[in-house]
Design a protein around this motif. Structure first.
Motif, PDB file in Angstrom:
ATOM      1  N   VAL A 167       0.860  -1.184   0.000  1.00 24.11           N
ATOM      2  CA  VAL A 167       0.000   0.000   0.000  1.00 24.11           C
ATOM      3  C   VAL A 167       0.896   1.233   0.000  1.00 24.11           C
ATOM      4  CG1 VAL A 167      -1.881   1.217   1.161  1.00 24.11           C
ATOM      5  CG2 VAL A 167      -1.704  -1.285   1.355  1.00 24.11           C
ATOM      6  N   VAL A 168       0.699   2.116  -0.973  1.00 21.90           N
ATOM      7  CA  VAL A 168       1.516   3.328  -1.074  1.00 21.90           C
ATOM      8  C   VAL A 168       0.612   4.548  -1.152  1.00 21.90           C
ATOM      9  CG1 VAL A 168       3.388   2.083  -2.226  1.00 21.90           C
ATOM     10  CG2 VAL A 168       1.671   3.265  -3.600  1.00 21.90           C
ATOM     11  N   ASN A 169       1.156   5.686  -0.742  1.00 20.48           N
ATOM     12  CA  ASN A 169       0.424   6.943  -0.801  1.00 20.48           C
ATOM     13  C   ASN A 169       1.324   8.002  -1.387  1.00 20.48           C
ATOM     14  OD1 ASN A 169      -1.175   9.356   0.030  1.00 20.48           O
ATOM     15  ND2 ASN A 169      -2.362   7.790   1.108  1.00 20.48           N
ATOM     16  N   GLY A 170       0.772   8.828  -2.273  1.00 24.23           N
ATOM     17  CA  GLY A 170       1.579   9.847  -2.929  1.00 24.23           C
ATOM     18  C   GLY A 170       0.749  11.012  -3.395  1.00 24.23           C
ATOM     19  N   PRO A 171       1.289  11.827  -4.267  1.00 22.02           N
ATOM     20  CA  PRO A 171       0.581  13.009  -4.753  1.00 22.02           C
ATOM     21  C   PRO A 171      -0.770  12.704  -5.387  1.00 22.02           C
ATOM     22  CG  PRO A 171       2.900  13.103  -5.363  1.00 22.02           C
ATOM     23  CD  PRO A 171       2.662  11.736  -4.791  1.00 22.02           C
ATOM     24  N   ASP A 172      -0.921  11.507  -5.944  1.00 24.58           N
ATOM     25  CA  ASP A 172      -2.181  11.131  -6.589  1.00 24.58           C
ATOM     26  C   ASP A 172      -3.073  10.295  -5.676  1.00 24.58           C
ATOM     27  OD1 ASP A 172      -1.427  12.416  -8.974  1.00 24.58           O
ATOM     28  OD2 ASP A 172      -0.288  10.659  -9.606  1.00 24.58           O
ATOM     29  N   GLY A 173      -2.742  10.235  -4.383  1.00 24.86           N
ATOM     30  CA  GLY A 173      -3.543   9.471  -3.442  1.00 24.86           C
ATOM     31  C   GLY A 173      -3.015   8.073  -3.205  1.00 24.86           C
ATOM     32  N   GLU A 174      -3.849   7.225  -2.624  1.00 24.79           N
ATOM     33  CA  GLU A 174      -3.437   5.869  -2.270  1.00 24.79           C
ATOM     34  C   GLU A 174      -3.615   4.924  -3.442  1.00 24.79           C
ATOM     35  OE1 GLU A 174      -4.247   3.932   1.768  1.00 24.79           O
ATOM     36  OE2 GLU A 174      -5.647   2.847   0.465  1.00 24.79           O
ATOM     37  N   ARG A 175      -2.683   3.992  -3.564  1.00 20.33           N
ATOM     38  CA  ARG A 175      -2.835   2.906  -4.535  1.00 20.33           C
ATOM     39  C   ARG A 175      -2.197   1.647  -3.975  1.00 20.33           C
ATOM     40  NH1 ARG A 175       1.424   2.014  -8.708  1.00 20.33           N
ATOM     41  NH2 ARG A 175       3.298   3.146  -8.051  1.00 20.33           N
ATOM     42  N   ARG A 176      -2.566   0.510  -4.544  1.00 20.05           N
ATOM     43  CA  ARG A 176      -2.077  -0.790  -4.106  1.00 20.05           C
ATOM     44  C   ARG A 176      -1.303  -1.459  -5.237  1.00 20.05           C
ATOM     45  NH1 ARG A 176      -5.882   0.252  -0.486  1.00 20.05           N
ATOM     46  NH2 ARG A 176      -5.944  -0.973   1.457  1.00 20.05           N
ATOM     47  N   VAL A 177      -0.147  -2.025  -4.869  1.00 17.11           N
ATOM     48  CA  VAL A 177       0.723  -2.655  -5.857  1.00 17.11           C
ATOM     49  C   VAL A 177       1.015  -4.079  -5.389  1.00 17.11           C
ATOM     50  CG1 VAL A 177       2.900  -2.490  -7.114  1.00 17.11           C
ATOM     51  CG2 VAL A 177       1.802  -0.398  -6.252  1.00 17.11           C
ATOM     52  N   LEU A 196       7.764   2.370  -7.708  1.00 14.19           N
ATOM     53  CA  LEU A 196       7.222   3.518  -6.980  1.00 14.19           C
ATOM     54  C   LEU A 196       7.295   4.764  -7.856  1.00 14.19           C
ATOM     55  CD1 LEU A 196       8.600   3.344  -3.310  1.00 14.19           C
ATOM     56  CD2 LEU A 196       6.233   3.070  -4.056  1.00 14.19           C
ATOM     57  N   ARG A 197       6.273   5.607  -7.749  1.00 13.69           N
ATOM     58  CA  ARG A 197       6.270   6.864  -8.489  1.00 13.69           C
ATOM     59  C   ARG A 197       6.903   7.964  -7.630  1.00 13.69           C
ATOM     60  NH1 ARG A 197      -0.121   6.071  -9.981  1.00 13.69           N
ATOM     61  NH2 ARG A 197       0.158   4.284 -11.390  1.00 13.69           N
ATOM     62  N   PRO A 198       7.372   9.043  -8.252  1.00 10.96           N
ATOM     63  CA  PRO A 198       8.000  10.128  -7.485  1.00 10.96           C
ATOM     64  C   PRO A 198       7.108  10.634  -6.355  1.00 10.96           C
ATOM     65  CG  PRO A 198       8.366  10.460  -9.825  1.00 10.96           C
ATOM     66  CD  PRO A 198       7.412   9.303  -9.704  1.00 10.96           C
ATOM     67  N   GLY A 199       7.688  10.735  -5.160  1.00 12.48           N
ATOM     68  CA  GLY A 199       6.961  11.256  -4.014  1.00 12.48           C
ATOM     69  C   GLY A 199       6.129  10.244  -3.260  1.00 12.48           C
ATOM     70  N   GLU A 200       6.034   9.004  -3.768  1.00 16.19           N
ATOM     71  CA  GLU A 200       5.201   8.008  -3.093  1.00 16.19           C
ATOM     72  C   GLU A 200       5.910   7.447  -1.864  1.00 16.19           C
ATOM     73  OE1 GLU A 200       2.022   6.092  -6.156  1.00 16.19           O
ATOM     74  OE2 GLU A 200       4.000   5.163  -6.106  1.00 16.19           O
ATOM     75  N   LEU A 201       5.106   7.126  -0.864  1.00 19.84           N
ATOM     76  CA  LEU A 201       5.593   6.570   0.402  1.00 19.84           C
ATOM     77  C   LEU A 201       4.858   5.270   0.681  1.00 19.84           C
ATOM     78  CD1 LEU A 201       7.133   6.918   3.164  1.00 19.84           C
ATOM     79  CD2 LEU A 201       5.062   8.070   3.993  1.00 19.84           C
ATOM     80  N   ILE A 202       5.594   4.218   1.015  1.00 18.76           N
ATOM     81  CA  ILE A 202       4.967   2.967   1.437  1.00 18.76           C
ATOM     82  C   ILE A 202       4.339   3.191   2.804  1.00 18.76           C
ATOM     83  CG2 ILE A 202       5.353   0.530   2.010  1.00 18.76           C
ATOM     84  CD1 ILE A 202       7.876   0.692   0.229  1.00 18.76           C
TER      85      ILE A 202
END
Length: 318
Positions: A167-177, A196-202
């Protein structure tokens, strides 16, 4: 957010990042301390175990929920690093740790992962511990964008076998990988380890409930018994009922640029009675696609034997 500065990196335990900074391998312009975030909880939610990204490896390995529901993960964590490092390292950091290839760490040597286009020092150099499974360029005609380094994590091998969600969260919101898509193989950008995309945090990982608790095993083969990365590792998980295997998962470590998921194992084992002969057939099938470098041909037989041993231990047969 790190997305506001492409030269910034998040830091929690720092067990790998600080080492890389000391060696001069990476030099982030800014470090963003995330230890204050509420991401340490380990809980069972709906039909899955959810582990916060800041949960310490030692806490996860020793947690009753993990030991009873996902013992394969506990075994893999206890096989990794040392007790002192497990007390500092976080789950999120473990997912992001970088290769321990000596060419990556030595600034005087060529390394496509550290400096794309400079060449792979391991191609004609010391490659005893390097990969035997490849994708994209393959071995034998390695392009300048290639890399023979292997992924170092034990935890990630178990999580790959268990088909974990990141589960990651970033500038575009939460997404699951899915774990199978989280790490990258070396094609044209070996400097990128993950998707991971730029700025995303696990923020967490989620492991769905399964029927593998009674029949799973993590086997790690290494040069020494303590604090060494895997030459080969096997995460094997079986669902056995009525003397037959009804579900099977397997992932390999120390053999590829990412945890190597053995996808055919379920089809080959489903409906079969566990036996050493069957497990040997399974191992030999996967090794047909392995390719050795000059110094690591021994890994092919070693991996095959490790697969057999891990499946036997998971199945509880001698």
């Amino acid at each position: 957010m790190a997305g506001d500065n492409p030269e910034a990196q998040y830091i929690a335990g720092g067990t790998n990042l600080i080492d890389l900074m000391k060696r001069g391998v990476t030099s982030p312009a800014k470090l963003i301390d995330i230890n204050h975030l509420p991401l340490r909880k380990i809980e069972h939610r709906n039909d899955r175990v959810r582990i916060g990204a800041l949960a310490l490896n030692s806490d996860v390995a020793e947690h009753r929920l993990i030991q009873t529901r996902q013992p394969l993960l506990a075994q893999a964590l206890l096989a990794g690093a040392s007790g002192q490092l497990r007390n500092m390292a976080t789950v999120g950091g473990n997912l992001l740790q970088r290769t321990r290839c000596s060419y990556f760490y030595d600034l005087a040597l060529p390394c496509n992962k550290r400096k794309p286009g400079s060449g792979c020092g391991a191609e004609e150099g010391i490659n005893r511990t390097h990969a035997i499974f490849f994708a994209g360029n393959g071995f034998g005609g390695i392009e300048k964008s290639s890399c023979l380094a292997v992924h170092p994590s034990d935890m990630c091998v178990a999580l790959t076998a268990l088909e974990t969600t990141v589960v990651v969260n970033g500038p575009d919101g939460e997404r699951r990988v899915m774990m199978k898509d989280f790490h990258r193989l070396t094609t044209q950008q070996p400097e990128l380890d993950t998707n991971l995309r730029p700025g995303e945090l696990i923020t967490a990982i989620e492991v769905e409930d399964n029927a593998f608790a009674r029949h799973s095993h993590y086997l790690k083969v290494r040069d020494r018994a303590s604090y060494a990365f895997a030459l080969v590792s096997v995460a094997a998980a079986l669902q056995i009922d009525g003397g037959k295997i009804w579900d099977a998962r397997m992932a390999l470590g120390g053999v590829a640029h990412k945890p190597w998921r053995y996808w055919a194992v379920d089809l080959m084992l489903r409906g079969q009675a566990p036996s050493e002969k069957l497990f040997r057939e399974v191992a030999e099938h996967e090794m047909k696609s392995a390719k050795a470098t000059e110094q690591n041909a021994f890994k092919i037989r070693l991996t095959s034997n490790a697969i057999v041993a891990a499946l036997k231990l998971a199945a509880g047969i001698s």
